[in-house]
Design an enzyme around this catalytic site. Structure first.
Site, mmCIF file in Angstrom:
data_model
loop_
_atom_site.group_PDB
_atom_site.id
_atom_site.type_symbol
_atom_site.label_atom_id
_atom_site.label_comp_id
_atom_site.label_asym_id
_atom_site.label_seq_id
_atom_site.Cartn_x
_atom_site.Cartn_y
_atom_site.Cartn_z
ATOM 1 N N CYS A 101 1.218 -1.296 3.063
ATOM 2 C CA CYS A 101 0.060 -1.824 2.350
ATOM 3 C C CYS A 101 0.575 -2.441 1.053
ATOM 4 O O CYS A 101 1.169 -1.741 0.222
ATOM 5 C CB CYS A 101 -0.902 -0.668 2.052
ATOM 6 S SG CYS A 101 -2.308 -1.112 1.023
ATOM 7 N N GLY A 123 -8.596 -3.258 -2.094
ATOM 8 C CA GLY A 123 -8.326 -4.414 -2.963
ATOM 9 C C GLY A 123 -9.341 -4.712 -4.045
ATOM 10 O O GLY A 123 -9.019 -5.327 -5.057
ATOM 11 N N CYS A 160 -0.981 -9.397 2.656
ATOM 12 C CA CYS A 160 -1.753 -8.175 2.906
ATOM 13 C C CYS A 160 -1.555 -7.881 4.381
ATOM 14 O O CYS A 160 -1.636 -8.795 5.211
ATOM 15 C CB CYS A 160 -3.236 -8.430 2.604
ATOM 16 S SG CYS A 160 -4.334 -7.156 3.259
ATOM 17 N N THR A 161 -1.277 -6.624 4.705
ATOM 18 C CA THR A 161 -0.906 -6.321 6.091
ATOM 19 C C THR A 161 -2.073 -6.470 7.079
ATOM 20 O O THR A 161 -1.858 -6.484 8.287
ATOM 21 C CB THR A 161 -0.303 -4.908 6.200
ATOM 22 O OG1 THR A 161 -1.201 -3.967 5.597
ATOM 23 C CG2 THR A 161 1.046 -4.841 5.502
ATOM 24 N N HIS A 162 -3.291 -6.593 6.562
ATOM 25 C CA HIS A 162 -4.419 -6.857 7.463
ATOM 26 C C HIS A 162 -4.433 -8.322 7.942
ATOM 27 O O HIS A 162 -4.964 -8.617 9.008
ATOM 28 C CB HIS A 162 -5.760 -6.610 6.751
ATOM 29 C CG HIS A 162 -6.164 -5.174 6.657
ATOM 30 N ND1 HIS A 162 -5.571 -4.302 5.779
ATOM 31 C CD2 HIS A 162 -7.108 -4.463 7.328
ATOM 32 C CE1 HIS A 162 -6.149 -3.110 5.900
ATOM 33 N NE2 HIS A 162 -7.084 -3.183 6.838
HETATM 34 N N1 DGL Z 1 -3.437 -3.679 4.090
HETATM 35 C C1 DGL Z 1 -3.701 -3.623 2.661
HETATM 36 C C2 DGL Z 1 -2.705 -4.524 1.921
HETATM 37 O O1 DGL Z 1 -1.670 -4.879 2.486
HETATM 38 C C3 DGL Z 1 -5.156 -3.877 2.477
HETATM 39 C C4 DGL Z 1 -5.697 -3.614 1.157
HETATM 40 C C5 DGL Z 1 -7.146 -3.251 1.083
HETATM 41 O O2 DGL Z 1 -7.517 -2.193 1.595
HETATM 42 O O3 DGL Z 1 -7.884 -4.003 0.431
HETATM 43 O O4 DGL Z 1 -2.869 -4.857 0.785
#
Ligand code: DGL
Length: 270
Positions: free
Chosen positions: A71, A41, A184-186
């Site tokens: 992502c 990001g 964001c999937t995190h």
């Molecule tokens: N899981 C990613 C998303 O949904 C994370 C992005 C990152 O690595 O900053 O955007």
């Protein structure tokens, strides 16, 4: 049939978990977590585009189709070009669930948390325009949550995580909002932290915290059933996780995240 999943790290596992546990995803699953380059990001957009393309190419070379780009950042930067380049591959993208929030319009605002790259991309801005909800949506970058999620000490950083969420949410009067969209999937990894902080800041607030995992999973199963008419007879689920950097932490955390999925997980270095 090989089903690909891709994320910059652990985040895409929140989508995979939903797909396996609630939508009964079966088959041979290849998950590529680019833990060497995470987080995406805050990095240069052209650099991220290049590594996303390289990672997707390796899933295609493994024979994966469909591929879930689990992502938001990679989807917003690259999905259009990937679809143009690999016409035979079905790409299922991830985008902040603003449509779900907008469909449930409650005469209140919507707060979208995502990475710095995602909130700048035309893909999200066009969607907001199309839904005609520009005046109701606030976009907020929350990149540090990705770093916390990937941190080797994540489980001991709960106070830092809560303080950061508090700092982000304190910029808004949440009484004016109906939804927080975790774009964001995190971020769903910190769902409980969000709930705790909101309860502390606004004891009577019943804001909805949503993400896109369910929608993506339903979409994925629909595509798989279209391609594979025997899919319903499939019984096994096997997950192979490819990492771009050796990491014990990733292995431990991924097993914790997929704990209830009851699947065999194998790890390989990409
Ligand atoms: N899981 C990613 C998303 O949904 C994370 C992005 C990152 O690595 O900053 O955007």
């Amino acid at each position: 049939m090989k089903i690909g999943f891709f994320d910059s790290g652990l985040g895409g596992l929140t989508v995979l978990k939903e797909a396996i546990e609630n939508e009964k995803l079966k088959g041979e699953i290849y998950y590529l977590g680019d833990n060497k380059n995470t987080p995406y990001g805050l990095k240069d957009e052209n650099f991220v585009k290049k590594i996303v393309e390289k990672n997707i190419k390796s899933l295609i070379e493994c024979g994966c189709n469909p591929i879930v780009i689990a992502c938001n950042t990679a989807t917003s930067l690259s999905i259009k070009e990937l679809r143009e380049k690999y016409k035979d591959i079905i790409f299922i993208g991830t985008e902040p669930a603003v449509k779900v929030a907008s469909d449930a319009y409650m005469h209140k605002k919507i707060l979208v948390l995502a990475t710095s790259i995602t909130i700048k991309q035309e893909k999200l801005l066009n969607l907001i325009d199309k839904l005609n909800i520009k005046n109701y949506v606030q976009l907020c970058a929350a990149d540090k949550l990705v770093q916390f999620a990937e941190d080797i000490n994540c489980n001991n950083l709960q106070k830092e995580v809560n303080d950061y969420i508090k700092e982000l949410l304190s910029k808004y009067d949440l009484n004016e909002f109906s939804h927080i969209v975790l774009g964001c999937t995190h971020f769903p990894l910190f769902y409980e932290n969000f709930k705790m902080v909101i309860k502390e800041l606004y004891p009577n607030c019943n804001i909805n915290i949503i993400d896109g995992a369910k929608g993506i999973s339903i979409n994925l199963i629909k595509h798989i059933k279209n391609i594979n008419k025997d899919y319903d007879n499939e019984t096994n689920t096997k997950v192979c996780i490819f990492l771009t950097k050796e990491s014990e932490t990733f292995k431990i955390r991924s097993r914790q995240i997929l704990n209830n999925s009851k699947v065999d997980i194998e790890y390989k270095l990409q």
